[in-house]
Design an enzyme around this catalytic site. Structure first.
Site, PDB file in Angstrom:
ATOM      1  N   ARG A  43       0.761  -1.201  -0.178  1.00 50.81           N
ATOM      2  CA  ARG A  43       0.071   0.031  -0.047  1.00 50.81           C
ATOM      3  C   ARG A  43       0.800   1.187   0.041  1.00 50.81           C
ATOM      4  NH1 ARG A  43      -3.031   3.102   4.196  1.00 50.81           N
ATOM      5  NH2 ARG A  43      -5.299   3.636   3.408  1.00 50.81           N
ATOM      6  N   ILE A  69      -6.770   8.095  -0.147  1.00 48.16           N
ATOM      7  CA  ILE A  69      -6.733   6.535  -0.497  1.00 48.16           C
ATOM      8  C   ILE A  69      -7.496   6.089   0.632  1.00 48.16           C
ATOM      9  CG2 ILE A  69      -4.657   6.223   1.179  1.00 48.16           C
ATOM     10  CD1 ILE A  69      -3.830   4.066  -0.744  1.00 48.16           C
ATOM     11  N   SER A  70      -8.420   5.047   0.389  1.00 44.70           N
ATOM     12  CA  SER A  70      -9.464   4.361   1.410  1.00 44.70           C
ATOM     13  C   SER A  70      -8.461   3.877   2.267  1.00 44.70           C
ATOM     14  CB  SER A  70     -10.349   3.744   0.770  1.00 44.70           C
ATOM     15  OG  SER A  70     -10.959   4.339  -0.450  1.00 44.70           O
ATOM     16  N   GLN A  71      -9.094   4.056   3.610  1.00 44.07           N
ATOM     17  CA  GLN A  71      -8.846   3.108   4.773  1.00 44.07           C
ATOM     18  C   GLN A  71      -8.794   1.753   4.531  1.00 44.07           C
ATOM     19  OE1 GLN A  71     -12.078   3.732   7.438  1.00 44.07           O
ATOM     20  NE2 GLN A  71     -11.169   2.717   9.256  1.00 44.07           N
ATOM     21  N   PRO A  72      -7.700   0.947   4.927  1.00 43.48           N
ATOM     22  CA  PRO A  72      -7.659  -0.433   4.714  1.00 43.48           C
ATOM     23  C   PRO A  72      -8.879  -1.079   4.974  1.00 43.48           C
ATOM     24  CG  PRO A  72      -5.436   0.319   5.522  1.00 43.48           C
ATOM     25  CD  PRO A  72      -6.531   1.414   5.681  1.00 43.48           C
TER      26      PRO A  72
END
Ligand code: SAH
Length: 220
Positions: A43, A69-72
């Site tokens: 990531r 960027i979206s949260q994992p």
């Protein structure tokens, strides 16, 4: 990009990614395919070098142009909801952003089509996926509200930006049995939905509260 940078070291190493996957499991992600792809995929290459050491924290991070960027956890959750549908082979993604979610999807299904309204983000994502040797993704610069009709119908559509209502074109481009996984609602009051198309119409499930950037009209 060197192999070394792709693999990561210390805070960006495989061990750090495995710890992230273990946390995701504790948070309720149970699909082993999703956990293992997230433990495998760097990531840190999708964020600015200055933020690399934070890439495996469970947080959204800036990627420029007012986007994140979206949260994992959210990437894992949306992917898991989408795969629960069963035989998911062709997926449309709206809001490529950094390309991280795109990479995760591409490792789990046969074909991904992704649409982004901001051209610089789309180009960067394309380069990064190329470096990861991911070749099963089609990229389009356009307004995601229109979907990508040429490749429809899709087994699943995933949107990474929140409109107030599901865009009618996206509902139309689902196959029978297909699912749209999408955040809906105003900033601060959004919920993740899974909308399943069946022979009679659409079934809407509300999953949980979420925070996404707004779904914007047009391109730039
Ligand atoms: N999953 C991505 C998240 C990107 S943020 C990641 O992990 O990096 C959401 C993205 O949706 C932004 O890049 C934004 O530009 C894009 N977006 C917002 N509205 C859109 C629209 N109508 N069509 C296409 N992309 C859109």
């Amino acid at each position: 990009m060197t192999n070394h940078r792709l693999q990561g070291i210390g805070m960006t190493s495989r061990r750090t990614r495995e710890r992230m996957a273990a946390r995701l499991r504790d948070q309720g992600i149970h699909d082993q395919r999703v956990l293992s792809v997230m433990a495998d995929t760097p990531r840190h290459i999708f964020v600015d070098e200055a933020l690399e050491s934070r890439a495996y924290e469970d947080t959204a991070l800036p990627i420029g142009h007012n986007q994140t960027i979206s949260q994992p956890y959210i990437v894992a959750k949306m992917t898991e909801l989408l795969l629960e549908q069963g035989n998911v082979r062709k997926v449309l993604e709206i809001g490529t952003g950094s390309g991280y979610q795109t990479a995760i999807l591409a490792k789990l299904v046969d074909q991904v089509y992704t649409v982004e309204r901001l051209d610089p983000l789309l180009r960067k994502a394309k380069d990064l996926l190329w470096e990861l040797n991911i070749k099963s993704v089609g990229f389009r610069h356009g307004d995601g509200a229109l979907g990508w009709p040429e490749h429809a119908p899709y087994d699943a559509i995933l949107a990474a930006a929140a409109p107030l209502q599901p865009p009618p074109e996206l509902l139309k481009q689902l196959s029978i049995g297909g699912v749209l996984v999408i955040p809906l609602g105003l900033d601060g009051q959004q919920a993740l939905h899974r909308i399943t198309r069946d022979a009679e119409g659409y079934v809407d499930e509300t999953i949980e509260p979420v925070y996404f950037v707004p779904f914007l009209p047009g391109v730039s």
